[in-house]
Write an enzyme that holds these catalytic residues in place. Structure first.
Site, PDB file in Angstrom:
ATOM      1  N   ARG A   1       9.795  -9.280  -3.587  1.00  0.00           N
ATOM      2  CA  ARG A   1      10.262  -7.960  -3.183  1.00  0.00           C
ATOM      3  C   ARG A   1      10.319  -7.929  -1.656  1.00  0.00           C
ATOM      4  O   ARG A   1       9.957  -8.916  -1.013  1.00  0.00           O
ATOM      5  CB  ARG A   1       9.362  -6.859  -3.735  1.00  0.00           C
ATOM      6  CG  ARG A   1       7.971  -6.856  -3.150  1.00  0.00           C
ATOM      7  CD  ARG A   1       7.149  -5.685  -3.691  1.00  0.00           C
ATOM      8  NE  ARG A   1       5.815  -5.678  -3.127  1.00  0.00           N
ATOM      9  CZ  ARG A   1       4.852  -4.863  -3.537  1.00  0.00           C
ATOM     10  NH1 ARG A   1       5.057  -3.998  -4.518  1.00  0.00           N
ATOM     11  NH2 ARG A   1       3.669  -4.894  -2.973  1.00  0.00           N
TER      12      ARG A   1
ATOM     13  N   CYS B   1      16.624  -7.499   5.630  1.00  0.00           N
ATOM     14  CA  CYS B   1      16.615  -7.446   7.089  1.00  0.00           C
ATOM     15  C   CYS B   1      16.837  -5.988   7.469  1.00  0.00           C
ATOM     16  O   CYS B   1      17.889  -5.428   7.154  1.00  0.00           O
ATOM     17  CB  CYS B   1      17.740  -8.318   7.634  1.00  0.00           C
ATOM     18  SG  CYS B   1      18.156  -7.908   9.344  1.00  0.00           S
TER      19      CYS B   1
ATOM     20  N   GLU C   1       6.070   1.260   1.332  1.00  0.00           N
ATOM     21  CA  GLU C   1       5.231   0.533   2.293  1.00  0.00           C
ATOM     22  C   GLU C   1       6.068  -0.224   3.328  1.00  0.00           C
ATOM     23  O   GLU C   1       6.018  -1.447   3.431  1.00  0.00           O
ATOM     24  CB  GLU C   1       4.292  -0.419   1.553  1.00  0.00           C
ATOM     25  CG  GLU C   1       3.355   0.309   0.607  1.00  0.00           C
ATOM     26  CD  GLU C   1       2.271  -0.594   0.012  1.00  0.00           C
ATOM     27  OE1 GLU C   1       2.516  -1.803  -0.136  1.00  0.00           O
ATOM     28  OE2 GLU C   1       1.188  -0.079  -0.300  1.00  0.00           O
TER      29      GLU C   1
ATOM     30  N   CYS D   1      12.489  -8.982  10.734  1.00  0.00           N
ATOM     31  CA  CYS D   1      13.472 -10.059  10.603  1.00  0.00           C
ATOM     32  C   CYS D   1      13.879 -10.562  11.987  1.00  0.00           C
ATOM     33  O   CYS D   1      14.077  -9.774  12.904  1.00  0.00           O
ATOM     34  CB  CYS D   1      14.683  -9.548   9.842  1.00  0.00           C
ATOM     35  SG  CYS D   1      16.003 -10.772   9.762  1.00  0.00           S
TER      36      CYS D   1
ATOM     37  N   GLU E   1      -1.169   5.924  -3.713  1.00  0.00           N
ATOM     38  CA  GLU E   1      -1.598   4.810  -4.561  1.00  0.00           C
ATOM     39  C   GLU E   1      -3.053   4.474  -4.273  1.00  0.00           C
ATOM     40  O   GLU E   1      -3.460   4.365  -3.112  1.00  0.00           O
ATOM     41  CB  GLU E   1      -0.769   3.550  -4.282  1.00  0.00           C
ATOM     42  CG  GLU E   1       0.681   3.651  -4.670  1.00  0.00           C
ATOM     43  CD  GLU E   1       1.416   2.355  -4.374  1.00  0.00           C
ATOM     44  OE1 GLU E   1       0.796   1.280  -4.466  1.00  0.00           O
ATOM     45  OE2 GLU E   1       2.598   2.428  -4.023  1.00  0.00           O
TER      46      GLU E   1
ATOM     47  N   PHE F   1      -2.272  -8.496 -13.450  1.00  0.00           N
ATOM     48  CA  PHE F   1      -3.732  -8.373 -13.486  1.00  0.00           C
ATOM     49  C   PHE F   1      -4.253  -7.303 -12.533  1.00  0.00           C
ATOM     50  O   PHE F   1      -5.359  -7.398 -12.020  1.00  0.00           O
ATOM     51  CB  PHE F   1      -4.371  -9.744 -13.242  1.00  0.00           C
ATOM     52  CG  PHE F   1      -3.994 -10.730 -14.309  1.00  0.00           C
ATOM     53  CD1 PHE F   1      -4.390 -10.527 -15.621  1.00  0.00           C
ATOM     54  CD2 PHE F   1      -3.188 -11.814 -14.027  1.00  0.00           C
ATOM     55  CE1 PHE F   1      -4.012 -11.405 -16.637  1.00  0.00           C
ATOM     56  CE2 PHE F   1      -2.804 -12.701 -15.018  1.00  0.00           C
ATOM     57  CZ  PHE F   1      -3.210 -12.495 -16.341  1.00  0.00           C
ATOM     58  N   HIS F   2      -3.427  -6.302 -12.311  1.00  0.00           N
ATOM     59  CA  HIS F   2      -3.824  -5.167 -11.461  1.00  0.00           C
ATOM     60  C   HIS F   2      -4.250  -4.029 -12.372  1.00  0.00           C
ATOM     61  O   HIS F   2      -3.576  -3.725 -13.358  1.00  0.00           O
ATOM     62  CB  HIS F   2      -2.619  -4.749 -10.612  1.00  0.00           C
ATOM     63  CG  HIS F   2      -2.946  -3.829  -9.481  1.00  0.00           C
ATOM     64  ND1 HIS F   2      -3.363  -2.529  -9.672  1.00  0.00           N
ATOM     65  CD2 HIS F   2      -2.916  -4.030  -8.145  1.00  0.00           C
ATOM     66  CE1 HIS F   2      -3.560  -1.971  -8.480  1.00  0.00           C
ATOM     67  NE2 HIS F   2      -3.297  -2.851  -7.537  1.00  0.00           N
TER      68      HIS F   2
HETATM   69  C1  GLA Z   1       1.023  -1.405  -3.046  1.00  0.00           C
HETATM   70  C2  GLA Z   1       2.440  -1.300  -3.542  1.00  0.00           C
HETATM   71  C3  GLA Z   1       2.525  -1.305  -5.037  1.00  0.00           C
HETATM   72  C4  GLA Z   1       1.629  -2.360  -5.617  1.00  0.00           C
HETATM   73  C5  GLA Z   1       0.231  -2.149  -5.137  1.00  0.00           C
HETATM   74  C6  GLA Z   1      -0.752  -3.155  -5.669  1.00  0.00           C
HETATM   75  O1  GLA Z   1       0.394  -0.203  -2.964  1.00  0.00           O
HETATM   76  O2  GLA Z   1       3.078  -0.154  -3.039  1.00  0.00           O
HETATM   77  O3  GLA Z   1       3.861  -1.527  -5.394  1.00  0.00           O
HETATM   78  O4  GLA Z   1       2.101  -3.619  -5.217  1.00  0.00           O
HETATM   79  O5  GLA Z   1       0.214  -2.276  -3.736  1.00  0.00           O
HETATM   80  O6  GLA Z   1      -2.045  -2.894  -5.191  1.00  0.00           O
END
Ligand code: GLA
Length: 672
Positions: free
Chosen positions: A119, A123, A158, A163, A311, A361-362
């Site tokens: 992901r 650029c 995030e 680049c 998050e 595994f999150h």
């Molecule tokens: C960030 C991202 C999410 C995910 C989490 C995993 O917060 O925004 O897409 O990858 O990390 O902890």
């Protein structure tokens, strides 16, 4: 549109606190969606973030859209009374973008192109990427502007990409032309007489790509400013489209706390709600204070208004080398810590644990084992109890202390080729924050340009780079009656990163009533003994300075070595106020003593006369939150009669907190 309107947004007015998470229905067959919606409702979920990584699904080939599935998801959420934070999926372009237009893929400082298959492969300066971003934003805005479930727009994810490609180089040059006007000014600002770096043609100017040795620090500083600005430009373009279609729907993008690559002060005023992703490290004793500081930064970024914890994790993440789970009660404690520090939204990554992909595994709100689990039961219970805190939504966290933090100074400090890389801007922030945290004294995190007049105490743990105007404002603040504390290696360079010559810290010398002439890092294994003015000893480490008092009193001196008898900490009556300068890194207890004295100067105390160790106390609105981060059950004396909003029980004289327990005490009106 006003910024930070979430606090008064109908969403929180109707629903109190927001609770939910990232929802990625595209990973599941449709029959699971209905189950999800039912489970969400049962858990008290009232907000989900949808579509963050859905670009390939929404636009399987350029210009061909498939919105049917998203229509059904939004309808389903709407039917279940769940509001949607609808994402603009520009953080992860589909493979077709990089395949057809490889120039949209980012290039690292070695000149390697980074591929799709993960992901963030874009650029930020690519005109093609920007164009495709606008198109998908417009398509989503047109389609969902009137959807009743739409509550917030969530742009990208995030932000932080960089680049070094030729298109970025051209954009960098355009940015530099705008900043400096001509090459002569650029050469002067970058100090290019050093190492034969003088530029004779704009075409010669490039991003700081891999070079044989240290790169010009001002070139790098400008590059960081430029990169942060390019991301902001991308965000703004999308935001403007969204605002044009839905002027009343707030727009956000999720931050990452003290994240180095983006100057969040510049972003914050451009969005309607500040949101953050926060993954406290389990098992680290410094975590509660660092998390609190990060939350205070978010409140500061929003100018004091409520923010959204977009998050967090219910248990282990997947991206640390060894991922510790959270013990029962831990995610609740962390979530309530955010509420206490101004969050109106408590959301998780993610709703349902993925079966495939890099984040299998999150932890999630619904684990692989399903809803019939202790973890999901805890999620449901947490959703229920957040309703009991509805009255907290929209209320402020008052603070009389401010800590100054600046991204540009951080960037400038971290350039290689400095006296020591052990003096670190965020570490200094945390070190100076801990004594406030331990006393339950609330702190606002502010930029150097902030209006400081409302604060009784202002701490700048490290302002390596400071502009004349900001230095003058700090000076005026102390002269006007404020208490100012400045940490080591501050006021060293100007906004070009050029060292200010003269006895340091040049622009703060007068207000501090002291000055220095040498920075003297010390070996890590050799702490330096110091002495307070009452004779008590303490240790300092890593960093010392050769200082001279010039009107200030010496409150601590070095007690050994080359600097024996020289000032380590000074305090100066400056005008109507007081200014402190700390020319070393005192051990934590000594920094606690120092901050205690500065608090006395400022007349600021914590909310309770006695606070046991590991108990966090913070007042939000009229509610006093007490959070036990320790491993022992503690009794916290509470002078005023109160009701615990979480349990409905009265608190008389004291509350007992088991490990990870929280109390949210609302004072009782006497006789009420
Ligand atoms: C960030 C991202 C999410 C995910 C989490 C995993 O917060 O925004 O897409 O990858 O990390 O902890």
């Amino acid at each position: 549109m006003e910024t930070g309107k979430l606090g008064t947004h109908p969403l929180t007015e109707e629903r109190g606190l927001l609770f939910g998470g990232d929802y990625n229905p595209e990973q599941w067959p449709e029959e699971v969606w209905r189950q999800d919606a039912e489970l969400m409702r049962a858990a008290g979920v009232n907000l989900v973030t949808v579509g963050v990584f859905s670009w390939a699904r929404l636009e399987p080939e350029p210009g061909r859209h498939d919105f049917g599935w998203l229509d059904r998801v939004l309808d389903l959420m709407g039917e279940h009374g769940i509001a949607v934070d609808l994402a603009i999926p520009t953080a992860s372009p589909p493979p077709w973008l990089g395949h057809r237009w490889p120039e949209t893929l980012p290039v690292d400082e070695d000149g390697h192109r980074l591929w799709y298959g993960s992901r963030n492969q874009f650029c930020p300066s690519s005109a093609r990427y920007r164009e495709r971003s606008q198109l998908i934003t417009t398509a989503l805005a047109e389609r969902y502007a009137a959807h009743p479930a739409l509550a917030i727009w969530h742009v990208g994810n995030e932000y932080g990409e960089v680049c070094h490609c030729d298109e970025s180089a051209a954009a960098f040059r355009a940015w530099l032309r705008e900043r400096y006007g001509d090459l002569a000014t650029l050469n002067e600002s970058w100090g290019t007489t050093f190492w034969s770096q003088g530029y004779g043609d704009w075409a010669e100017v490039v991003p700081p790509r891999r070079a044989p040795y240290l790169i010009n620090p001002t070139q790098r500083l400008d590059w960081r400013r430029f990169c942060s600005g390019e991301l902001l430009g991308h965000f703004r373009e999308q935001r403007d489209v969204l605002r044009a279609h839905t002027p009343d729907v707030p727009v956000t993008t999720n931050f990452m706390g003290f994240f180095n690559r983006v100057d969040y002060w510049s972003f914050a005023g451009e969005q309607d709600v500040v949101s953050n992703d926060c993954y406290p490290e389990p098992g680290n004793p410094r975590t509660p204070a660092l998390t609190a500081l990060t939350h205070d930064l978010m409140r500061g970024l929003g100018g004091g208004r409520p923010w959204v914890l977009m998050e967090q994790a219910t248990s282990a993440v997947n991206w640390r080398p060894h991922n510790l789970p959270k013990p029962p009660g831990q995610f609740r404690l962390e979530s309530l810590q955010a509420v206490a520090r101004g969050a109106d939204g408590l959301c998780y990554f993610q709703w349902r644990a993925s079966r495939f992909g890099s984040e299998r595994f999150h932890a999630a709100m619904v684990p692989h084992a399903g809803p019939d689990t202790r973890l999901h039961a805890a999620v449901r219970e947490h959703g229920r109890e957040l309703r009991r805190l509805a009255s907290v939504a929209g209320t402020p966290v008052p603070a009389r202390v401010a800590m100054v933090f600046d991204w540009e100074s951080w960037w400038a400090l971290e350039e290689r080729g400095r006296p020591s890389d052990r003096l670190n801007a965020t570490e200094q922030m945390l070190a100076y924050y801990v004594p406030f945290f331990e006393r339950g004294v609330s702190v606002d995190v502010v930029p150097p340009s902030a209006d400081l007049s409302a604060y009784a105490l202002v701490v700048a743990p490290n302002l390596f780079l400071v502009g004349d105007r900001d230095a003058a404002a700090l000076t005026a603040y102390a002269h006007g009656g404020g208490v100012l504390v400045v940490g080591p290696f501050s006021g060293v360079v100007d906004p070009n990163g050029h060292v200010r010559t003269g006895r340091f810290p040049v622009p703060l010398r007068e207000v501090l009533g002291a000055s220095g002439e040498e920075w003297l890092p010390v070996a890590a294994e050799q702490p330096v003994r110091c002495r307070w003015d009452d004779g008590a000893g303490f240790a300092a480490s890593t960093w010392t300075e050769l200082l001279r008092a010039e009107g200030a009193e010496t409150v601590a001196e070095f007690a050994e070595g080359d600097l024996e008898g020289r000032p380590a900490v000074v305090r100066h009556r400056a005008g109507n106020g007081v200014a402190w300068y700390v020319g070393t890194m005192p051990e934590p207890a000594a920094l606690g003593t120092l901050i205690g004295r500065a608090l006395d100067d400022a007349g600021v105390t914590g909310p309770l006369p006695e606070l046991p160790p590991d108990v966090e106390a913070v007042r939000r609105g009229e509610v006093l939150f007490l959070l036990n981060h320790g491993a022992d059950t503690v009794r916290v004396p509470v002078p005023e009669p109160a009701t615990d909003l979480l349990t409905g029980s009265p608190a008389r004289g004291h509350v007992t907190l088991t490990p990870r327990a929280v109390a949210a005490l609302r004072p009782e009106v006497s006789g009420g």
